[in-house]
Design an enzyme around this catalytic site. Structure first.
Site, short mmCIF file in Angstrom:
data_model
loop_
_atom_site.label_atom_id
_atom_site.label_comp_id
_atom_site.label_asym_id
_atom_site.label_seq_id
_atom_site.Cartn_x
_atom_site.Cartn_y
_atom_site.Cartn_z
N ASP A 93 39.16 50.48 45.15
CA ASP A 93 40.25 50.15 46.07
C ASP A 93 40.86 51.43 46.62
OD1 ASP A 93 41.64 51.10 43.93
OD2 ASP A 93 42.77 49.27 43.55
N GLY A 107 43.84 52.68 46.38
CA GLY A 107 44.90 53.34 45.62
C GLY A 107 46.28 53.04 46.18
N ASP A 117 38.91 39.79 44.56
CA ASP A 117 39.03 40.48 43.28
C ASP A 117 40.37 40.09 42.68
OD1 ASP A 117 40.71 42.34 45.10
OD2 ASP A 117 41.19 42.97 43.07
N CYS A 169 29.25 24.86 29.03
CA CYS A 169 29.38 26.26 29.44
C CYS A 169 28.36 27.13 28.71
CB CYS A 169 30.80 26.75 29.16
SG CYS A 169 31.02 28.49 29.54
N CYS A 171 28.43 30.34 28.20
CA CYS A 171 28.94 31.68 27.87
C CYS A 171 28.81 32.00 26.39
CB CYS A 171 30.39 31.84 28.34
SG CYS A 171 31.62 31.27 27.16
N CYS A 218 31.16 29.73 24.23
CA CYS A 218 30.89 28.30 24.10
C CYS A 218 29.52 28.00 23.47
CB CYS A 218 31.01 27.63 25.47
SG CYS A 218 32.66 27.77 26.16
N HIS A 221 34.42 33.85 28.69
CA HIS A 221 34.49 32.47 29.17
C HIS A 221 35.17 32.37 30.54
CE1 HIS A 221 34.82 28.16 29.34
NE2 HIS A 221 36.05 28.37 29.78
ZN LIG Z 1 32.43 29.25 27.92
#
Ligand SMILES: [Zn+2]
Length: 391
Positions: free
Chosen positions: A103, A105, A277, A315, A317, A320, A346
């Protein structure tokens, strides 16, 4: 259909343009940068200090991150951009081989730096770390980002709160325009893109003028700044509409800075935004707020201490796949460091999967019809509510 945008550092092609019936401005695209290609609409996790808090680069790849953001202001102060350059640049330093956007700044100088003095030449501020005095000019902010070696540098700007008086917004917007020209003039690296920032607050005239001015300069992409602050969602959406109206036929990617709740992302994609973002998904994760379809679970709540189910059934991830709500609730109560990693994995998986669902829906041509289902998956939480939850 608009021809792809091509420069020495950047190629952007809109792969699914918005429908001619104007039922949405949502579009998909492919943004190719020196370190890889990014499918848009896309969300960039934030690695403030050259680290997305609690995650390794392998974790980031697993949650599906294709590009991350790093903060110019923080890396300039610590460990120093020249040190990172000597150590081979930011990609090598943090062992992340995919695209990085740094970015400008400007936001941190204004929000974190104490005793700042804004002049036409630049901003003098006191470090939030040790009180030392520093000065950022457009030329210096550009040189810092060239030393870091990010794929995308952002022109130095002066953000103001959306609700600031009109004359304050007008003054900062005019200065941002002069600084945009100086940032471009100072930029030397042909293997680094440079994006310019549209300011203009909530005033339609100033916002529209700023979009036209920034779009008139040879940037590789257009950031919409000065939102995701103290405005209401309706005010933000009106300001996005004004800017995107001006950019309607512009071939470059559009990046709305600082927005991160799933519902806010969905509404902005609908209005034609390609990149986002925010620290929000990771920050609320570290506070025990886990995003799931339709809402959120607060893992600090005692009821989860006996809950053997995963946080989210389907999920994929790290959390999970292997662990129960009961285990994560225990980790948070015991302040075990693993809690922060698992929860962050997650929430970023949820966010990046949500963006993938949006892209699939746009590609299929069903986005307007899918909006209600996507809204209910996002839940009702706005960025403001989430910030209160984490306070
Ligand atoms: Zn998850």
């Amino acid at each position: 259909m608009t021809a792809p945008f091509v420069s020495s550092s950047t190629r952007y092609e809109v792969t699914t343009p918005p429908p001619v019936d104007r039922s949405t401005r949502a579009r998909t695209g492919e943004l190719t940068l020196p370190h890889g290609t990014v499918e848009t609409p896309q969300f960039m996790p934030v690695g403030t200090n050259a680290s997305v808090k609690a995650l390794s680069p392998d974790d980031l790849r697993e949650v599906g991150a294709s590009i991350i953001l790093a903060n110019t202001y923080h890396l300039y102060l610590r460990p120093g951009h020249e040190r990172i350059e000597r150590l081979g640049g930011l990609h090598r330093f943090m062992a992340w081989d995919r695209p990085i956007l740094t970015d400008s700044g400007g936001f941190q100088v204004v929000s974190l730096g104490d005793l700042r003095v804004v002049e036409d030449d630049g901003v003098t501020f006191r470090s939030h770390l040790d009180g030392s005095i520093h000065r950022f000019t457009p030329e210096h902010a550009t040189a810092v980002q060239e030393a870091l070696g990010s794929d995308v540098a952002v022109a130095f700007d002066q953000p103001v709160y959306p609700s600031s008086p009109r004359e304050v917004v007008a003054d900062a917007t005019a200065r941002t325009h002069r600084w945009a020209e100086r940032s471009l003039a100072a930029h030397r690296r042909s293997d680094q893109a440079m994006f310019g920032i549209v300011q203009g607050g909530l005033d339609p005239e100033l916002r529209s003028e700023s979009a036209a001015f920034i779009a008139g300069l040879p940037f590789d992409g257009i950031c919409i700044g000065g939102l995701a602050g103290d405005e209401t969602p309706a005010e933000r959406e009106a300001a996005i509409d004004v800017a995107v109206d001006v950019l309607r036929d512009d071939p470059r990617p559009r990046y709305l800075m600082g927005l991160g709740s799933p519902l806010d992302l969905l509404e902005a994609v609908d209005r034609g935004i390609d990149l986002f973002d925010s620290v929000l998904p990771a920050r609320v994760a570290r506070n025990g707020q886990l995003w799931v379809p339709g809402g959120r679970l607060n893992l600090r709540n005692r009821t989860f201490l006996d809950d053997p189910r995963p946080v989210q059934d389907d999920c994929p991830c790290l959390l999970c796949r292997s662990f129960s709500r009961a285990y994560l609730a225990h980790l948070f109560r015991a302040r075990e460091l693993l809690a922060y990693r698992l929860a962050t994995c997650h929430n970023l998986t949820f966010t990046l999967d949500f963006m993938a669902r949006i892209r699939a829906s746009i590609r299929a041509g069903t986005f307007p019809a899918d909006r209600p289902a996507l809204r209910s998956r996002a839940g009702r939480m706005s960025g403001g509510e989430a910030a209160e939850q984490s306070a």
